[in-house]
Design a protein around this motif. Structure first.
Motif, short mmCIF file in Angstrom:
data_model
loop_
_atom_site.label_atom_id
_atom_site.label_comp_id
_atom_site.label_asym_id
_atom_site.label_seq_id
_atom_site.Cartn_x
_atom_site.Cartn_y
_atom_site.Cartn_z
N ALA A 27 0.13 4.60 -0.98
CA ALA A 27 -1.29 4.89 -1.23
C ALA A 27 -1.61 6.33 -0.86
O ALA A 27 -2.37 7.01 -1.57
CB ALA A 27 -2.17 3.92 -0.45
N ALA A 28 -1.04 6.81 0.25
CA ALA A 28 -1.26 8.19 0.65
C ALA A 28 -0.67 9.16 -0.36
O ALA A 28 -1.27 10.20 -0.67
CB ALA A 28 -0.64 8.43 2.04
N ASP A 31 -3.05 9.23 -3.28
CA ASP A 31 -4.26 9.98 -2.94
C ASP A 31 -4.00 11.48 -3.01
O ASP A 31 -4.85 12.25 -3.48
CB ASP A 31 -4.73 9.60 -1.53
N THR A 32 -2.83 11.90 -2.56
CA THR A 32 -2.48 13.32 -2.60
C THR A 32 -2.39 13.81 -4.03
O THR A 32 -2.88 14.90 -4.37
CB THR A 32 -1.15 13.57 -1.88
N ALA A 34 -3.94 12.57 -6.58
CA ALA A 34 -5.30 12.60 -7.12
C ALA A 34 -6.06 13.84 -6.66
O ALA A 34 -6.83 14.43 -7.42
CB ALA A 34 -6.05 11.34 -6.72
N GLU A 35 -5.84 14.23 -5.41
CA GLU A 35 -6.61 15.34 -4.83
C GLU A 35 -6.01 16.70 -5.14
O GLU A 35 -6.73 17.67 -5.39
CB GLU A 35 -6.71 15.16 -3.32
N SER A 75 1.33 1.69 -8.15
CA SER A 75 0.15 1.91 -8.98
C SER A 75 0.13 0.96 -10.17
O SER A 75 -0.92 0.41 -10.54
CB SER A 75 0.12 3.37 -9.45
#
Length: 210
Positions: A27-28, A31-32, A34-35, A75
């Motif tokens: 998940a991390a 998130d990375t 995505a950001e 995902s």
């Protein structure tokens, strides 16, 4: 990077510092992406996020390619749950088909799932047999769900008497091509424009003629 024959992970953590659950690491990583995009995802940076050294991450995932593939599988599992809920809900086959397309097409440029999907497939030229089998399993799940929707629509008379497997292959080729354009931000192929193209294709090639 070669691995040591010593089974003990490098830089052992203290006993009261258990490694985070695998899902938290994946998940991390997502998130990375995505950001900051794929360029922002490094083993060292991800390790800092989850409280692990890059050596620990390499011990558990072996390579960055494996980390990316596992993140994609994670995902895909979430998208698979969304598709399962879609297939289970009441409604027409056309409504389920529209929902499938909505889940399939990227949200816009730099969609994290599609960014990751493109990177994993780009690296697949050098992937081993196990990785290729796992990639094929991802594609197979999407294909089977689409075939099920099409077969239901044909049996109910909502769709023409097409071969569900062949039509699913054509439809997914169309979706893949348009989705890549959306994900990389090619002008003139935004999400809404792509959804319009797909609706037109369905109306012309799948719905019964009046």
């Amino acid at each position: 990077m070669s691995q040591s024959s010593d089974p003990t992970p490098p830089h052992p953590r203290r006993r009261n510092q258990a490694a985070p659950p695998r899902e938290d690491v994946l998940a991390a990583a997502m998130d990375t992406i995505a950001e900051r995009g794929l360029d922002g995802l490094t083993m060292a940076g991800l390790g800092r996020q989850v409280g692990m050294s890059s050596g620990h991450l390499l011990y558990y995932f072996r390579t960055k390619d494996e980390l990316l593939l596992q993140t994609l599988e994670w995902s895909e599992g979430r998208l698979g749950a969304a598709r399962s809920a879609l297939l289970a809900r009441p409604g027409t086959a056309r409504e389920r088909l529209d929902g499938y397309v909505d889940v399939y097409v990227p949200t816009g440029p730099r969609d994290p799932h599609w960014t990751l999907w493109l990177e994993v497939w780009n690296r697949s030229q050098n992937a081993d047999d196990d990785a290729r089998v796992r990639q094929a399993a991802i594609e197979g799940a999407w294909h089977r769900d689409l075939v099920a929707i099409l077969a239901e629509g044909v049996s109910r008379g909502e769709f023409r008497a097409v071969d569900p497997d062949r039509f699913a292959t054509r439809t997914r080729a169309l979706l893949d091509g348009f989705s890549v354009h959306v994900a990389v931000g090619i002008p003139g192929t935004g999400r809404e424009q792509v959804l319009d193209h797909v609706r037109e294709f369905i109306e012309q090639d799948l719905l019964p003629r009046p």
